[in-house]
Design an enzyme around this catalytic site. Sequence first.
Site, PDB file in Angstrom:
ATOM      1  N   ARG A  26       0.824  -1.308   0.018  1.00 35.85           N
ATOM      2  CA  ARG A  26       0.091  -0.099  -0.093  1.00 35.85           C
ATOM      3  C   ARG A  26       1.010   1.357   0.075  1.00 35.85           C
ATOM      4  NH1 ARG A  26      -4.729   0.764   4.135  1.00 35.85           N
ATOM      5  NH2 ARG A  26      -3.279  -0.191   5.905  1.00 35.85           N
ATOM      6  N   ASN A  80      -3.030  -7.730  -7.016  1.00 33.81           N
ATOM      7  CA  ASN A  80      -2.648  -8.689  -6.327  1.00 33.81           C
ATOM      8  C   ASN A  80      -3.172 -10.243  -6.222  1.00 33.81           C
ATOM      9  OD1 ASN A  80      -0.553  -7.129  -5.193  1.00 33.81           O
ATOM     10  ND2 ASN A  80      -1.677  -6.781  -3.103  1.00 33.81           N
ATOM     11  N   SER A 129      -0.999 -11.407   2.058  1.00 33.99           N
ATOM     12  CA  SER A 129      -1.118 -10.367   0.887  1.00 33.99           C
ATOM     13  C   SER A 129      -2.512  -9.764   1.328  1.00 33.99           C
ATOM     14  CB  SER A 129      -1.018 -11.195  -0.596  1.00 33.99           C
ATOM     15  OG  SER A 129       0.189 -11.901  -0.562  1.00 33.99           O
ATOM     16  N   HIS A 160      -9.960  -8.004   7.480  1.00 35.76           N
ATOM     17  CA  HIS A 160      -8.681  -6.998   7.773  1.00 35.76           C
ATOM     18  C   HIS A 160      -8.963  -5.790   7.192  1.00 35.76           C
ATOM     19  CE1 HIS A 160      -4.802  -6.325   8.710  1.00 35.76           C
ATOM     20  NE2 HIS A 160      -4.046  -6.335   7.714  1.00 35.76           N
TER      21      HIS A 160
END
Length: 309
Positions: A83, A96, A120, A176
Amino acid sequence: MVNKITVVGAGNVGATAAQRIAEKELARTVVMVDVAEGIPQGKGLDQWQSAPIEGFDSRVIGTNGYDETVDSDIVVITAGIARKPGMSRDDLLNTNAGIVKSVGEAIKKTSPNAIVIVVSNPLDVMCWVAKEATGFPKERVIGMAGVLDTARYRAFLATAMDVSVRDIQAMVLGGHGDTMVPLISYTTVSGIPITQLMDKATLDAIVDRTRNGGAEIVKHLKTGSAYYAPSSGAVQMVEAIVNDQKRILPCSAWLEGEYGEKGIFLGVPVKLGRKGIEKIIDVSLTADEKAALAKSAQAVREPMSVVKL
């Protein structure tokens, strides 16, 4: 100790995780894989040369392919772009997803019996991509998020109260990201409920800081993201599996009705042992916590719907 552990991605998170795994002697061989020519080889050699000083015998090697990873017992996936300031985890989605898909397909061919730990981002969606790409059972694809989020929560609480982090028991569930769910009802300090030790305004501020813990670090670093704590979280999970510790840790797991959710990876308490996830622990939540978890699950579903596998 197992025979071989592979870390995919030799960036800050991957390289730090590989070093921690080697120092704890969790595997005879630790393999770092990265597409950048020379980077995993150089870092692996550097780490191996630290062995005589640090006193470990786990051999660390770096490679650009998967031949050296054959028959890995555990594979930690950290590959992907990091990020940048102002970038959300979901901004990383398309790039990703392609990376993790290709990694998963390689793992399926070379280490069909491995347990996969995904780091990831965006984490919960990448777990799903890895599960689809490998075809592995749900017990062997696990996401590292709750361990990290809980560590941040505990660290902030310890700072606010000026107490040892060791005495703080807590758990953060959910996706998350900004909708993660710190469980206040299960937060204690040596068994004392946190609500007896801290006023609501202070606690609410800590919960908010926890949800933005990664972004806070990105803002400071400007050209990178967190890696010390994320690598520690991944290695704690690796250690629980290698040593069959039966640890109860918050991890991203594939749900099939638990917590009222199905067909999604979400952070929940699990028992980790030598075979991976041995059990999902279904705990009672308050009405507010249930609502927050449902909101978090929806935030994970939305990006799943736009991923092309």
